[in-house]
Design a protein around this motif. Sequence first.
Motif: not given
Length: 315
Positions: A158-159, A163-166, A204-209, A214-215
Amino acid sequence: FRRVLFIAHREEILAQANTRSDPTIVLMQHAYGLDPDEQGKDGQGNNYVNLSRALHDSGLMTLVYVHTVLEHPNRHQRSVLCALAEQSDGLLVTTHSALDLLASQTYGIERSRIRHFDHGICLQDPSQRDRRASKRQYGLEGRLLVSSLGFHSPDKGLSYSIRAYGRLLDESSTFEQRQRLVYLVAGCCHPEFVKRDCGRPYRAYQADLKEAIRDAGLRACQADSLAEIDFDLHDIVFLDAFLNESTLRQLYTATDIVVLPYLNMEQICSGILADALGAGRVPISTKFKYATEVLDPHWLGQTGVIIGPHARGIL
């Protein structure tokens, strides 16, 4: 705990079979990650093999639906599938590539002990085919709904889709198009993943999302219901809830595009992808084995985006 469950299930199945006059058929669904060894290490056990042997030796027809067939298995992974083929009435797979791989020199399983069948789909009655009515139900009238559905975890990718959707919104969408687009990530993490190692991988996964959001510069929110969401204020919505079959059907009906950014390219089945096709929606997927076989049977291993003349979606 899971090893104890295997034993309990075996005893319960045998007890029920002995009380019935009609034949009993057992369908096991094998996944390496659900089979711990005596030290509790996932994927290292032989519990499926022992269960299958006990049931098969007791005269019960036992079939094993295999979720993962690896091109380069280690010794234990290979021995488990070979033993399951021997200690059951046969293996079931949902891709022809998995059937060929199991019958190849890698595993050496007799083809007569393997059967291919198409993945089932959720049947929809006529009341669940009206996309406009379903969108009205969720306050999504006039919007293009992009969805990723089901249990999620790091290997669901999902990460990357976030990013692709952004990038899609920033580089390829007008202001009016951006106002119409909504990306819905619906589903929760599996409870076993949430609890693993005192919750460290989950955090860690939640932080990655959050970093991906943000990116991507996305306006995001999380809710346990879509009833009160103002979609004008958000680009991406996380519906953090277990999706029962009824809810899944409603979301498939409302959805226009289903995104499956899975990272495990050896995955040989996906109920989400099968149901997306069954609902007549457009899948956009990474090139995991099941996706390539059902979305574009003529795919020949090309790189990049594949939108073939025979494709049922985009790889």
